[in-house]
Design an enzyme around this catalytic site. Structure first.
Site, short mmCIF file in Angstrom:
data_model
loop_
_atom_site.label_atom_id
_atom_site.label_comp_id
_atom_site.label_asym_id
_atom_site.label_seq_id
_atom_site.Cartn_x
_atom_site.Cartn_y
_atom_site.Cartn_z
N PHE A 169 -5.60 5.65 -0.50
CA PHE A 169 -4.59 4.01 -0.97
C PHE A 169 -4.19 2.87 -2.13
CE2 PHE A 169 -5.34 4.86 4.02
CZ PHE A 169 -4.64 4.33 4.50
N TYR A 173 -9.28 7.53 10.17
CA TYR A 173 -8.48 8.35 11.16
C TYR A 173 -9.41 9.40 12.23
CZ TYR A 173 -4.36 5.42 10.30
OH TYR A 173 -4.16 4.62 9.36
N TYR A 203 0.97 -1.35 0.27
CA TYR A 203 0.70 0.01 -0.25
C TYR A 203 0.73 1.63 0.20
CZ TYR A 203 1.07 0.50 5.14
OH TYR A 203 2.02 0.43 5.86
N PHE A 249 2.26 9.63 3.18
CA PHE A 249 2.28 9.40 4.56
C PHE A 249 2.69 7.75 4.81
CE2 PHE A 249 -2.34 8.90 4.22
CZ PHE A 249 -2.23 7.58 4.85
N ASP A 250 2.52 7.13 4.42
CA ASP A 250 3.40 6.24 4.63
C ASP A 250 3.15 5.38 3.12
OD1 ASP A 250 4.19 3.71 6.08
OD2 ASP A 250 2.51 3.20 7.12
N ILE A 263 -7.99 0.30 9.51
CA ILE A 263 -9.63 1.35 9.84
C ILE A 263 -10.13 0.72 9.01
CG2 ILE A 263 -7.46 3.23 9.41
CD1 ILE A 263 -7.91 3.86 7.19
#
Length: 127
Positions: free
Chosen positions: A101, A84, A27, A38-39, A58
């Site tokens: 994502f 979130y 991902y 962010f990731d 999530i």
């Protein structure tokens, strides 16, 4: 809003995850507002492993990934209430942020997508 799935590459069309299945995925997560990343498991070179449908990730992942078939690559567009929410996540995801994502379903349990060879994974939770 919840979660919308945009197909990038079709999977096998027959093998779908069920609640409680261990999954292996790649991902990359970005903020919907400005596209900032962010990731990413792809950047780390280690697929992400978790159990689907039991709250380890999530809500947008629990619902969106269950619509994917083995080998599929899609973008999950997740509203903040399925991400979130009001709390955000650390200093990288602000409160009430919608998220995107890009996800690829590499394995469901021991069933692997064509071309995927396991090389270990990370099991940190996307909560």
């Amino acid at each position: 809003m919840g979660v919308d799935k945009e197909l990038l590459k079709a999977g096998d069309g027959t093998t779908f995850p069920k609640q409680g299945d261990p999954l292996t995925m790649h991902y990359t997560g970005t903020l919907a507002s400005d596209g900032s990343q962010f990731d990413s498991s792809v950047s780390r070179g280690k697929p992400f492993q978790f159990v689907i449908g039991i709250g380890q990730v999530i809500k947008g992942w629990d619902e969106g990934v269950m619509q994917m078939s083995l080998g599929e690559k899609s973008i999950l567009k997740i509203s903040s209430d399925y991400g979130y929410g009001e709390s955000g996540a650390g200093n990288v995801i602000p409160p009430n942020a919608d998220l995107n994502f890009e996800v690829e379903l590499l394995a469901i349990g021991t069933k692997k997508a064509p071309g995927f060879a396991t090389s270990g994974g990370s099991s940190c939770a996307i909560l």
